[in-house]
Design a protein around this motif. Structure first.
Motif, mmCIF file in Angstrom:
data_model
loop_
_atom_site.group_PDB
_atom_site.id
_atom_site.type_symbol
_atom_site.label_atom_id
_atom_site.label_comp_id
_atom_site.label_asym_id
_atom_site.label_seq_id
_atom_site.Cartn_x
_atom_site.Cartn_y
_atom_site.Cartn_z
ATOM 1 N N GLU A 70 -4.951 -6.698 -6.081
ATOM 2 C CA GLU A 70 -6.096 -6.140 -6.812
ATOM 3 C C GLU A 70 -5.876 -6.213 -8.309
ATOM 4 O OE1 GLU A 70 -7.558 -5.181 -3.010
ATOM 5 O OE2 GLU A 70 -5.554 -5.350 -3.782
ATOM 6 N N ARG A 129 -5.306 0.596 -1.978
ATOM 7 C CA ARG A 129 -5.252 -0.691 -2.669
ATOM 8 C C ARG A 129 -5.451 -0.481 -4.177
ATOM 9 N NH1 ARG A 129 -3.386 -4.932 0.192
ATOM 10 N NH2 ARG A 129 -4.674 -6.326 -1.024
ATOM 11 N N LYS A 171 0.824 4.372 -2.853
ATOM 12 C CA LYS A 171 0.680 5.814 -2.572
ATOM 13 C C LYS A 171 1.870 6.615 -3.111
ATOM 14 C CE LYS A 171 -2.407 6.363 1.250
ATOM 15 N NZ LYS A 171 -2.683 7.157 2.407
ATOM 16 N N HIS A 187 -2.677 -2.230 -5.918
ATOM 17 C CA HIS A 187 -1.907 -3.211 -5.169
ATOM 18 C C HIS A 187 -1.861 -4.453 -6.047
ATOM 19 C CE1 HIS A 187 -0.925 -6.180 -2.138
ATOM 20 N NE2 HIS A 187 -0.596 -5.187 -1.302
ATOM 21 N N ASP A 197 0.811 -1.221 0.000
ATOM 22 C CA ASP A 197 0.000 0.000 0.000
ATOM 23 C C ASP A 197 0.844 1.272 0.000
ATOM 24 O OD1 ASP A 197 -1.863 -1.988 0.345
ATOM 25 O OD2 ASP A 197 -2.485 -1.371 2.338
ATOM 26 N N GLY A 214 -9.582 6.470 -3.825
ATOM 27 C CA GLY A 214 -8.957 5.271 -3.303
ATOM 28 C C GLY A 214 -7.821 5.497 -2.335
ATOM 29 N N ARG A 260 -7.729 6.201 0.859
ATOM 30 C CA ARG A 260 -7.853 5.691 2.224
ATOM 31 C C ARG A 260 -7.220 4.309 2.380
ATOM 32 N NH1 ARG A 260 -13.487 6.213 4.701
ATOM 33 N NH2 ARG A 260 -12.925 8.337 4.203
ATOM 34 N N GLU A 261 -7.601 3.375 1.528
ATOM 35 C CA GLU A 261 -7.055 2.026 1.640
ATOM 36 C C GLU A 261 -5.756 1.863 0.854
ATOM 37 O OE1 GLU A 261 -10.321 2.446 0.456
ATOM 38 O OE2 GLU A 261 -11.160 2.354 2.463
#
Length: 146
Positions: free
Chosen positions: A99, A81, A53, A96, A49, A76, A78-79
């Motif tokens: 995913e 992913r 970012k 990720h 993760d 997207g 926040r997570e």
């Protein structure tokens, strides 16, 4: 219809930025014939993760600094992913690795022409699989049998 010169320029800068942050499996598709809302998609992935970012931040910074482009939407975070950057002309998807495999966006867009990318970006093809194999080998060596 094909992707505009502006879209191609955005894709190339974004792809190079992703490659510089060690993204895996960078690929771009010209979706202008099948979608009215954008010209091109850029797909990239990372094994964690934090790196997702980092890649997105670098893409956003470089597109702003080099081409004066700012995303109209970023989703997207926040997570971390699957982060999407919408620049209208292009949409950047940084996922990720898990995913990326699960959603398999390449399967959806396989009939669209691939856009040529900088050599550094092309060199990332297959890196996701290499990383997964290395992690599995490391887990086996450590006796972590799942």
């Amino acid at each position: 219809m094909t992707a505009t010169d502006r879209s191609t320029e955005l894709i190339n800068v974004a792809a190079q930025a992703a490659a510089d942050k060690l993204a895996h499996d960078i690929i771009a598709y010209d979706v202008s014939d099948v979608l009215a809302i954008t010209d091109a998609f850029l797909l990239a992935s990372a094994p964690n993760d934090r790196q997702v970012k980092s890649i997105v931040d670098e893409i956003e910074e470089r597109l702003n600094k080099e081409l004066g482009a700012k995303p109209v939407r970023r989703e997207g975070d926040r997570e971390a992913r699957w982060i999407l950057l919408d620049y209208v002309d292009i949409v950047v998807h940084v996922q990720h690795s898990e995913e990326r495999v699960f959603y398999a966006l390449e399967r959806l867009w396989k009939d669209c022409p691939e856009l040529d990318l900088p050599e550094d970006a092309k060199a990332t093809r297959g890196k996701g699989a290499e990383h997964a194999e290395q992690q599995a080998a490391d887990a086996d060596a450590a006796g972590d049998f799942r």
